[in-house]
Design an enzyme around this catalytic site. Structure first.
Site, PDB file in Angstrom:
ATOM      1  N   MET A 178       0.830  -1.206   0.000  1.00 47.22           N
ATOM      2  CA  MET A 178       0.000   0.000   0.000  1.00 47.22           C
ATOM      3  C   MET A 178       0.865   1.258   0.000  1.00 47.22           C
ATOM      4  O   MET A 178       0.609   2.198  -0.751  1.00 47.22           O
ATOM      5  CB  MET A 178      -0.934  -0.003   1.208  1.00 47.22           C
ATOM      6  CG  MET A 178      -2.061  -1.013   1.132  1.00 47.22           C
ATOM      7  SD  MET A 178      -3.150  -0.782  -0.303  1.00 47.22           S
ATOM      8  CE  MET A 178      -3.880   0.813   0.062  1.00 47.22           C
ATOM      9  N   ASP A 197      10.564   3.893   6.020  1.00 48.91           N
ATOM     10  CA  ASP A 197      10.317   2.573   6.582  1.00 48.91           C
ATOM     11  C   ASP A 197      11.405   2.306   7.618  1.00 48.91           C
ATOM     12  O   ASP A 197      12.512   2.827   7.517  1.00 48.91           O
ATOM     13  CB  ASP A 197      10.330   1.492   5.498  1.00 48.91           C
ATOM     14  CG  ASP A 197       9.603   0.225   5.935  1.00 48.91           C
ATOM     15  OD1 ASP A 197       8.493  -0.021   5.431  1.00 48.91           O
ATOM     16  OD2 ASP A 197      10.128  -0.507   6.793  1.00 48.91           O
ATOM     17  N   SER A 283      -7.974   0.839   7.706  1.00 49.32           N
ATOM     18  CA  SER A 283      -9.256   0.354   7.204  1.00 49.32           C
ATOM     19  C   SER A 283     -10.163  -0.091   8.342  1.00 49.32           C
ATOM     20  O   SER A 283     -11.319  -0.443   8.111  1.00 49.32           O
ATOM     21  CB  SER A 283      -9.034  -0.835   6.256  1.00 49.32           C
ATOM     22  OG  SER A 283      -8.366  -1.895   6.929  1.00 49.32           O
ATOM     23  N   HIS A 304      -8.227   6.694   3.111  1.00 52.51           N
ATOM     24  CA  HIS A 304      -8.266   5.239   2.946  1.00 52.51           C
ATOM     25  C   HIS A 304      -8.242   4.858   1.471  1.00 52.51           C
ATOM     26  O   HIS A 304      -9.229   4.991   0.767  1.00 52.51           O
ATOM     27  CB  HIS A 304      -9.518   4.663   3.638  1.00 52.51           C
ATOM     28  CG  HIS A 304      -9.632   3.189   3.512  1.00 52.51           C
ATOM     29  ND1 HIS A 304     -10.826   2.552   3.281  1.00 52.51           N
ATOM     30  CD2 HIS A 304      -8.695   2.212   3.580  1.00 52.51           C
ATOM     31  CE1 HIS A 304     -10.619   1.239   3.217  1.00 52.51           C
ATOM     32  NE2 HIS A 304      -9.330   1.025   3.391  1.00 52.51           N
ATOM     33  N   GLU A 316     -11.365   7.072   0.342  1.00 48.16           N
ATOM     34  CA  GLU A 316     -12.301   7.572   1.347  1.00 48.16           C
ATOM     35  C   GLU A 316     -11.583   8.577   2.238  1.00 48.16           C
ATOM     36  O   GLU A 316     -10.548   8.261   2.838  1.00 48.16           O
ATOM     37  CB  GLU A 316     -12.842   6.413   2.191  1.00 48.16           C
ATOM     38  CG  GLU A 316     -13.767   5.488   1.430  1.00 48.16           C
ATOM     39  CD  GLU A 316     -14.205   4.289   2.251  1.00 48.16           C
ATOM     40  OE1 GLU A 316     -15.391   3.932   2.201  1.00 48.16           O
ATOM     41  OE2 GLU A 316     -13.355   3.683   2.941  1.00 48.16           O
ATOM     42  N   ASN A 354     -16.124  -0.781   3.016  1.00 41.41           N
ATOM     43  CA  ASN A 354     -15.961  -2.050   3.734  1.00 41.41           C
ATOM     44  C   ASN A 354     -17.187  -2.374   4.580  1.00 41.41           C
ATOM     45  O   ASN A 354     -17.542  -3.547   4.751  1.00 41.41           O
ATOM     46  CB  ASN A 354     -14.711  -2.009   4.613  1.00 41.41           C
ATOM     47  CG  ASN A 354     -13.438  -2.166   3.800  1.00 41.41           C
ATOM     48  OD1 ASN A 354     -13.486  -2.577   2.646  1.00 41.41           O
ATOM     49  ND2 ASN A 354     -12.305  -1.825   4.385  1.00 41.41           N
ATOM     50  N   TYR A 505     -17.297   2.937  -7.466  1.00 42.23           N
ATOM     51  CA  TYR A 505     -15.860   3.004  -7.713  1.00 42.23           C
ATOM     52  C   TYR A 505     -15.056   2.102  -6.779  1.00 42.23           C
ATOM     53  O   TYR A 505     -13.959   1.667  -7.131  1.00 42.23           O
ATOM     54  CB  TYR A 505     -15.367   4.444  -7.594  1.00 42.23           C
ATOM     55  CG  TYR A 505     -15.621   5.248  -8.836  1.00 42.23           C
ATOM     56  CD1 TYR A 505     -14.806   5.117  -9.958  1.00 42.23           C
ATOM     57  CD2 TYR A 505     -16.690   6.139  -8.913  1.00 42.23           C
ATOM     58  CE1 TYR A 505     -15.042   5.848 -11.114  1.00 42.23           C
ATOM     59  CE2 TYR A 505     -16.931   6.876 -10.069  1.00 42.23           C
ATOM     60  CZ  TYR A 505     -16.107   6.723 -11.163  1.00 42.23           C
ATOM     61  OH  TYR A 505     -16.346   7.441 -12.302  1.00 42.23           O
TER      62      TYR A 505
END
Length: 561
Positions: A178, A197, A283, A304, A316, A354, A505
């Site tokens: 992601m 990271d 999420s 999101h 989102e 979701n 979408y």
């Protein structure tokens, strides 16, 4: 504009014109349009006026040259009856397979395009206008117009708020799938990006993933190697938070743990002195809780994304209890610059997509567990208009992620989303879906589906219980309708059109049906409630209509005026 089915075939050839007309989501950039002959010349924007003056004074445009092969193919497919016959037949066959009779416009457009190859302009224009007049009054057209209007409304910020931070540099925490996808999207949209990271190997994998995405665009001739290198030059990778000091927005895509995310926010506040927005890609976790210890809670919100980021159009924008309207406006503007459809959601379990998708996937697992033939489940929903069956979608999402979402929503929403028993078998068997090569389907090394997994078939103990296509569709679609009504009732999203846009979408809910709630209106809410009452008796209390939906049906109300 008028003539769009007559002129493109003459400019770029019928095959390319059909690609553009019949697949409008596959847009051409300026270089592609020039290379294919749709435009005469492409110049840098700063040279546009000067070059236009030169051409107006007599200079010849630098048109793309046509190869001998292009000329041969044009004659083979367009210059004779046999070629036109096979082009028409092949395209018609492809449309039937892809559209399954659900969209009337593409076959009508094909008919006009083919006519444009041989008939005079006046006849083609008349043919086009008659086709348009007929199509404009169809239900499918009205639903598609509704989606388009909702798209325009999605660009509006709450209370006419304005972006309060000029976003130039985007930070991304986490270089996994992601994070790398988000970073690549930001680079492609012209932002400077700092990718962070904690693990050097993970950071290098992320950088290679991003470079690979640009390499693919070069291979597909979507950009030049020089352009790809220029995008990559705007990427900085680091193992230290200090590298993020100049970021205007930081999007976190790290481990799904509240403590880890709050700790990351604290580190960012330590190194970034200026106002910045912390956007979480969570999420399942609460944006409101995440912001509790923030220096500026109003600058914490959700962003999101959906996987894969470079293909999924939706994002989102999640408003926590203290998220400011200016922050929402800034995140929506950022989403637009990333070429995403930015839909605002309240901070609620599962947000919009979701939350509504979970009952659909949940019921597909229950049907499977109850002995309904797996292929029947897939075929019923593809005939409904979904781009893939729900079982294939579960594998695409990842069975581990799908299981986690169902467990999270069960904890938040109660026993109506209690995980089916077969999920326990899936978890113990470590079936991950497509990414693991085995899930509800088996996959080859290239990720191609080979058929349903024998392990899953063996785990289903119920006798085969075939159901009609309409019954399967009702079980799955009405579960979404009921949950969507709850989302409106609870204020997760205030506008039915925005909810429908998110589902179109975010899940591929058929555009020609207008979305979940517009579909409910088309069926009649009284009929929907009657069916839900019946299903609640034969398939479980999870189908019991929400009181809000029942009141609407009793009063004759609809979601859309």
């Amino acid at each position: 504009s008028w003539g769009d089915t007559r002129d493109p075939p003459r400019l770029v050839g019928a095959p390319a014109a059909l690609e553009l007309i019949l697949q409008p989501m596959n847009k051409w950039n300026s270089r592609e349009a020039w290379r294919k002959g749709m435009v005469d010349e492409v110049v840098p924007v700063e040279n546009l006026l000067a070059r236009a003056v030169e051409i107006a004074l007599g200079a010849k445009p630098k048109r793309a040259s046509r190869s001998l092969w292009q000329g041969v193919m044009k004659f083979a497919l367009e210059g004779n009856f046999v070629g036109r016959y096979f082009l028409n037949r092949m395209t018609s066959s492809k449309l039937r397979a892809e559209l399954k009779g659900n969209y009337p416009a593409p076959p009508a457009a094909l008919k006009v395009v083919m006519a444009a190859l041989t008939q005079p302009a006046k006849a083609v224009f008349e043919m086009e206008s008659h086709a348009f007049a007929k199509l404009a009054t169809t239900v499918e057209s009205q639903n598609l117009v509704g989606i388009q209007l909702a798209t325009q409304d999605s660009k509006k910020a709450p209370s006419n708020a304005q972006p309060h931070i000029d976003v130039r540099t985007v930070g991304v925490l986490g270089a996994g799938v992601m994070g790398a996808g988000i970073a690549q999207a930001a680079l492609y949209s012209g932002f400077k990006v700092v990718l962070f990271d904690k693990v050097e190997a993970g950071l290098e994998r992320g950088r290679k993933t991003i470079a690979g995405m640009f390499d693919t665009l070069v291979e597909k001739r979507k950009m030049t190697r020089a352009e790809a290198d220029a995008f990559m030059a705007n990427l900085t990778t680091s193992l230290k938070y200090e590298a993020l000091a100049n970021c205007d927005v930081v999007i976190e895509a790290i481990f799904e743990d509240m403590g880890v995310k709050q700790a990351a926010l604290a580190e960012l506040e330590r190194v970034i002195a200026k106002p910045f927005i912390f956007a979480t890609n969570t999420s399942s976790l609460s944006v409101t809780t995440m912001a509790e210890k923030a220096r500026t809670p109003g600058n914490v919100g959700g962003l999101h994304f959906f996987n894969p980021v470079h293909k999924m159009k939706l994002v989102e924008v999640v408003a926590g209890a203290q998220t400011s309207n200016d922050t929402i406006a800034t995140l929506k503007a950022l989403g637009a610059k990333l070429n995403k459809m930015a839909i605002t959601s309240a901070d609620s379990p599962g947000f919009i997509v979701n939350r509504i998708l979970a009952p659909y996937l949940f019921e597909s697992i229950l049907l499977m567990e109850q002995g309904v033939p797996l292929q029947d489940i897939e075929d019923a929903m593809k005939r409904f208009g979904m781009p893939s069956g729900p079982l294939a979608l579960l594998d695409e999402i990842g069975l581990d992620i799908s299981s986690k979402v169902i467990h999270v929503l069960h904890d938040a929403l109660g026993d109506r989303l209690k995980a089916p028993a077969i999920l326990d078998f899936i978890e113990k068997s470590k079936l991950l879906g497509k990414k693991g090569g085995k899930g509800l389907y088996d996959y080859d090394k290239a990720g191609k589906r080979l058929g349903f997994s024998p392990e899953i078939r063996g785990a289903i103990t119920a006798q085969a219980t075939p159901k009609s296509r309409s019954e399967i569709q009702d079980r799955l679609v009405l579960a979404m309708v009921n949950e969507a009504a709850r989302c409106i009732e609870e204020g997760v999203v205030s506008d039915p059109a925005q909810l429908d846009l998110a589902m179109a979408y975010g899940t591929g809910f058929p555009f020609f049906r207008g979305g979940v709630l517009r579909y409910a209106d088309s069926q009649g809410l009284r009929a929907i409630v009657q069916k839900l009452d019946y299903l609640s008796q034969v398939a479980g209390d999870n189908y019991k209509p929400t009181d809000y939906l029942r009141r609407m049906a009793a009063s004759g109300a609809t979601f859309y005026a």
